[in-house]
Write an enzyme that holds these catalytic residues in place. Structure first.
Site: not given
Ligand code: XIL
Length: 357
Positions: A169, A277
């Site tokens: 990000e 994701e």
């Molecule tokens: C999220 C996890 O799923 C949660 O358990 C944690 O509390 C916060 O992070 N983008 C990403 C991931 O790159 O690392 C994030 O994961 C979701 C958004």
């Protein structure tokens, strides 16, 4: 939990019964070609050389039914949280890789690949950065701790973690440009170059990825991502791939053709592209939410593959484990398997698209 275990066992049996050797312990040895409806997602993915990934925690994997489902349906795992800097080096200089070790050991033991997630994530709302790092204002000191962390993580899993989300990000969530995070404030844009260089030094054979959120639906972010990757490539930064996170938190998909076009644009820069994701929250404004969700997954999967994606990774093994429930404060049910780990219409939709190549 008895229901869930029994139900999942049925899923496993349904897919393995089709195996050439007829045992329930092994998957069919040949690629899935025509047996749409009987092959697993992993088989379908292997047949077209597309990775099928899932985000997990080590505690989830300790459940044998989850472990069996992962082995059967996926070809790659991602640590949902346990490889983030904030989790591993909570205290400066003290590294705890226990959770990540369990995940990587499972992957290696079961012939799965691992996506390391994530080396640098500076955003305020993220959980990737240890609070003590946020306090650092001296560039040399920030570079030193960054180097030590990346060497520790990438070096530890050299040859076992095939690809890393090196920077997560980097774009500003709102508005143009880069996220105004502490790395940018202290080191400028070259923090990205530096992270990639350190990762490349620690494991020259690992694929190094940039991972971004929200570019699938937002054209400004898509442009900003393309521009950033173009600059990095021009500076010789070893960016192997670009991950599109694929969090469709309101359940709506990009306009027809939008995702495919972005994947093609990025690939045109000479990088691989993946959905890293993926989750699609169920909509609350439609009569048949699971069918609408399945159609959303179908469209996303089809466009990703048509554009030439190398991977589809899902942000959780089942609806009971999704981060979106907390974020949206409602049951988001955004994944392929339901709260009893049963396949949903979305599973069939994705599997059928992948199986048809
Ligand atoms: C999220 C996890 O799923 C949660 O358990 C944690 O509390 C916060 O992070 N983008 C990403 C991931 O790159 O690392 C994030 O994961 C979701 C958004």
């Amino acid at each position: 939990m008895t229901t869930a275990v029994t139900a999942t066992a049925l899923v496993v049996a349904a897919c393995t019964d089709d195996g050439a050797d007829g045992t329930s312990a092994s998957l069919p040895p040949s690629p899935c070609t025509s047996a749409v409806g009987t092959c697993s997602l992993a088989e379908a993915g292997r047949a077209i050389d597309v990775r099928i990934g899932v985000a997990l925690s080590s505690s989830q994997l300790a459940d044998p039914m989850i472990a069996a489902l992962v082995r059967q349906e996926f070809t790659q795992i991602t640590a949902e949280n346990e490889l983030k800097w904030s989790e591993v080096e909570r205290t400066e200089g003290v590294f705890d890789f226990a959770g990540a070790d369990a995940l990587v050991d499972f992957a290696v033991a079961n012939g799965l690949e691992t996506r390391g997630h994530t080396l640098l994530w500076g955003q305020r709302q993220g959980n990737g950065m240890p609070p003590w790092v946020r306090e650092i204002t001296d560039p040399a000191r920030l570079e030193a701790v960054l180097q030590r962390w990346i060497q520790a993580a990438v070096g530890r899993y050299r040859g076992r973690v095939q690809r890393w989300d090196v920077v997560n990000e980097p774009l500003a969530i709102a508005g143009p440009g880069l996220d105004q995070n502490p790395f940018l404030a202290v080191l400028g844009e070259r923090y990205v170059d530096r992270a990639f260089a350190e990762a490349a030094a620690a494991d020259p054979d690992a694929e190094l990825w940039l991972n971004e959120v929200g570019a699938e639906t937002n054209r400004e972010r898509a442009d900003a991502l393309v521009e950033l990757v173009t600059r990095l490539r021009a500076r010789g930064v070893p960016v192997h791939g670009v991950g599109l996170q694929g969090h469709f938190v309101n359940g709506e998909v990009p306009a027809v053709g939008q995702l495919r076009a972005l994947v093609e644009r990025l690939r045109g820069l000479g990088v691989e592209v993946a959905l890293t994701e993926l989750d699609v929250a169920v909509r609350t404004d439609v009569a048949d939410p699971l069918q609408v969700q399945a159609e959303a997954f179908r469209q996303i999967t089809a466009e990703c593959l048509e554009g030439g994606c190398a991977e589809l990774s899902f942000w959780g093994i089942g609806d009971a484990f999704s981060w979106l429930d907390t974020m949206l404060r409602r049951p988001a049910d955004p994944l392929l398997f339901d709260r009893s780990l049963q396949p949903k219409p979305a599973y069939e939709a994705v599997r059928n698209v992948v199986a048809q190549g």
